[in-house]
Design a protein around this motif. Structure first.
Motif, PDB file in Angstrom:
ATOM      1  N   ILE A 154     -17.085 -36.201 -13.557  1.00  0.00           N
ATOM      2  CA  ILE A 154     -16.247 -36.586 -12.419  1.00  0.00           C
ATOM      3  C   ILE A 154     -14.769 -36.447 -12.780  1.00  0.00           C
ATOM      4  O   ILE A 154     -13.976 -35.881 -12.024  1.00  0.00           O
TER       5      ILE A 154
ATOM      6  N   TYR B 124     -24.711 -33.867  -8.052  1.00  0.00           N
ATOM      7  CA  TYR B 124     -25.389 -35.170  -8.079  1.00  0.00           C
ATOM      8  C   TYR B 124     -25.346 -35.774  -6.668  1.00  0.00           C
ATOM      9  O   TYR B 124     -24.625 -36.732  -6.403  1.00  0.00           O
TER      10      TYR B 124
ATOM     11  N   VAL C  84     -25.229 -39.391 -13.682  1.00  0.00           N
ATOM     12  CA  VAL C  84     -23.917 -38.793 -13.451  1.00  0.00           C
ATOM     13  C   VAL C  84     -23.004 -39.073 -14.650  1.00  0.00           C
ATOM     14  O   VAL C  84     -22.711 -40.238 -14.943  1.00  0.00           O
TER      15      VAL C  84
ATOM     16  N   CYS D 267     -26.673 -42.105  -6.191  1.00  0.00           N
ATOM     17  CA  CYS D 267     -26.721 -40.648  -6.368  1.00  0.00           C
ATOM     18  C   CYS D 267     -27.895 -40.253  -7.250  1.00  0.00           C
ATOM     19  O   CYS D 267     -28.295 -40.985  -8.161  1.00  0.00           O
TER      20      CYS D 267
ATOM     21  N   MET E 255     -19.901 -35.441  -4.152  1.00  0.00           N
ATOM     22  CA  MET E 255     -21.004 -35.622  -5.093  1.00  0.00           C
ATOM     23  C   MET E 255     -21.988 -34.453  -5.006  1.00  0.00           C
ATOM     24  O   MET E 255     -22.567 -34.050  -6.026  1.00  0.00           O
TER      25      MET E 255
END
Length: 591
Positions: free
Chosen positions: A190, A264, A185, A181, A259
């Motif tokens: 997340i 990202y 991140v 990605c 994502m």
């Protein structure tokens, strides 16, 4: 199975009269000779007969010829499998899990599952069978995308396929995916993601879920963990993410959108991905690495299949990190080599502090900030020039424009004083390099940015060119009506490195050009806006140029056709390639 031989015969029709045997075989027996090499081998071994006789593959057929072929079924299956990059990872009666490489398509996977099982000589072939010598395809359950390395569940019958699909919908099947990605991140981002709160335009998202047969809470069935993060020159960072996705027969689509929504995106060229420079041929930089599911044949016993991360994905990370390290070393070397312009005249407080350092030891690389903005110095055409975030950083390819102007002026101009106009002068490096190369030249730089003109005037003073250069505020649309500019003309040559990156392309290049002024880089009309504006201005008052005067443009890759179309009423007198072999400069002459 090895002893099974398939015999086929066909009578040649009038449509094939005069056709060579090898072409007839490839068209009429393609179901048994699955690759051309097998047909050639069969003809060489006299397993292809015409009217009971072996003939050359170039033999021309006539109406009514009887063509007979013999095919070893096992050999034919092995030959086709050899051309497919697929592996059997698990099988049980009526079910198989295959690993397929990028490039392998859905029908090939459905054919390969029973073919691999038959070659493995499993009890009762686990339901795989032939029909008139042909492998009977099975049914893929989860989606097969051509450009993605995938683990695919394949069932022998539609009934078994539907049973597995129900298990997927009930959350009993988990797909493991490894993806690269853009960006660094944060795991906390997340973990804190709540799909029904953070998804923009929820109604559109619901329709997307409905269309793809996903539950509306599909993002709550994604469990993603950041595996590693590497530096990237083109993207800042690349994060490797391991994720499991359930309740979806298209798990990689779910992860791509997940994502993407987080901000990202996975690197790739598919929907909900973003291109990673130097990897544009990849569909998506992700791969399936595991499947966990209940067995159909063994009382729901858990089946787990795990495969290694593809070396190609690991190589991408290594390459990005290596390129980043090389870029940092080059930047540090540039800092050490150029240092600063400590011996320059006192420039007062005209320049920003970003360019005001006293020695190379005073500067350090900060994140992805270009070295030229750290030192405030950039070398161009063998000379040092001041640069700031208000000016474009000179590129080696732009030196082609200076070389082109010097070459043409030296070959055509006989006057004691050559006059040059530089549009969009920025730091002044193009104009001033040209003046340094031609002692009999005088020039004017025009720019719409006052802060850039401050830098240009400082560079003029730095190189002792104040008496031969002038910097004026102006635009592409208005320079031919500017009295200050006209008073210095008419000009023998106009140089221009205009903004020519389209807004769409610029958005994809932010990690490459994000530190530089967009005014100097980005243009509308697909990147051609500045060229059209300059053409229109010159049409209004062509007298700004001498009668045989020329204008030379830097152009982007593959832009030559568009620029030539805009200046189709001018005479093209030169086209020059940069050091990488790309057409970089086109020169037109007033007619």
């Amino acid at each position: 199975m090895d002893a099974m031989t398939l015999v086929r015969e066909r009578i040649v029709s009038a449509d094939y009269v005069g056709t060579k045997l090898r072409n007839y075989i490839s068209q009429e027996f393609r179901d048994v000779f699955m690759i051309r090499a097998d047909a050639i081998t069969a003809m060489r071994e006299k397993r292809v007969l015409v009217n009971g006789q072996g003939v050359l593959d170039s033999h021309q057929l006539v109406d009514g010829d009887r063509v007979r072929v013999e095919v070893n079924i096992a050999h034919a299956i092995k030959s086709r499998l050899h051309s497919l990059d697929v592996e059997l990872k698990y099988s049980e009666p009526g079910l198989a899990i295959l690993l397929k490489a990028p490039g392998v398509i859905w029908p090939d996977v459905e054919w390969a599952a029973p073919a691999l099982i038959m070659l493995a000589d499993l009890p009762d072939n686990h339901g795989a069978c032939l029909d008139d010598g042909r492998v009977v395809p099975w049914f893929a359950v989860n989606e097969v995308e051509k450009g993605v390395r995938s683990l695919v569940i394949v069932a022998a019958t539609e009934e078994l396929r539907d049973k597995v699909a129900r298990d997927i919908a009930n959350g009993q099947v988990k797909f493991g995916i490894y993806a690269l990605c853009h960006g660094n991140v944060p795991q906390s981002r997340i973990d804190s993601f709540v799909g029904d709160v953070n998804i923009p335009d929820m109604e559109v998202f619901k329709k997307w879920c409905l269309y793809n047969h996903f539950p509306v809470d599909i993002f709550s069935h994604v469990n993603a963990k950041v595996d590693s993060v590497v530096k990237s020159s083109s993207s800042g960072h690349i994060s490797a993410v391991r994720a499991t996705v359930s309740r979806a027969t298209s798990p990689n689509l779910v992860l791509r959108r997940f994502m993407f929504t987080l901000g990202y995106p996975i690197a790739g060229s598919q929907n909900y991905t973003r291109l990673l420079p130097n990897h544009k041929d990849k569909g998506a930089l992700l791969a399936y690495v595991s499947i966990d599911m209940p067995s159909l044949a063994y009382n729901g016993q858990q089946v787990s299949v795990t495969v290694d991360i593809p070396p190609k994905l690991l190589a991408v990370c290594e390459r990005e990190e290596r390129f980043y390290d090389k870029r940092q070393l080059r930047a540090q070397s540039e800092i050490d080599e150029l240092g600063t312009i400590s011996d320059s005249p006192d420039l007062g407080n005209e320049l920003s502090s970003s360019a005001s350092v006293t020695s190379a030891s005073d500067v350090t690389l900060a994140g992805d900030r270009p070295a030229a903005y750290v030192t405030g110095v950039k070398q161009f055409c063998g000379h040092k020039f001041r640069v700031t975030p208000d000016t474009l950083i000179p590129r080696p390819s732009t030196e082609t424009l200076v070389d082109a102007a010097v070459e043409i002026l030296r070959s055509t101009d006989t006057r004691t004083m050559t006059r040059v106009l530089d549009l969009g002068t920025g730091s002044g490096c193009i104009l001033l390099s040209l003046l340094l190369a031609m002692p009999n030249a005088r020039g004017v730089g025009v720019d719409i940015s006052e802060p850039a003109l401050v830098v240009a005037r400082a560079n003029s003073q730095l190189h002792g060119l104040e008496d031969r250069s002038a910097m004026f505020h102006g635009s592409f649309e208005g320079f031919t009506a500017d009295g200050s500019v006209l008073a210095e003309g008419p000009f023998d040559f106009i140089t221009c490195n205009p903004p020519y990156i389209s807004p769409g392309k610029a958005a994809r290049m932010q990690n490459t050009i994000g530190h530089e002024p967009s005014l100097a880089l980005v243009a509308g009309d697909g990147g051609y806006q500045a060229y059209r504006a300059i053409h229109a201005s010159l049409a209004t008052n062509p007298e700004v140029l001498a009668l045989d005067g020329c204008i030379g443009f830097e152009i982007g890759k593959d832009m030559e056709r568009g620029v030539r179309r805009i200046f189709d009423d001018w005479k093209e007198v030169g086209a020059f390639k940069d050091s990488q072999g790309f057409l970089r400069v086109i020169v037109f002459q007033r007619t």
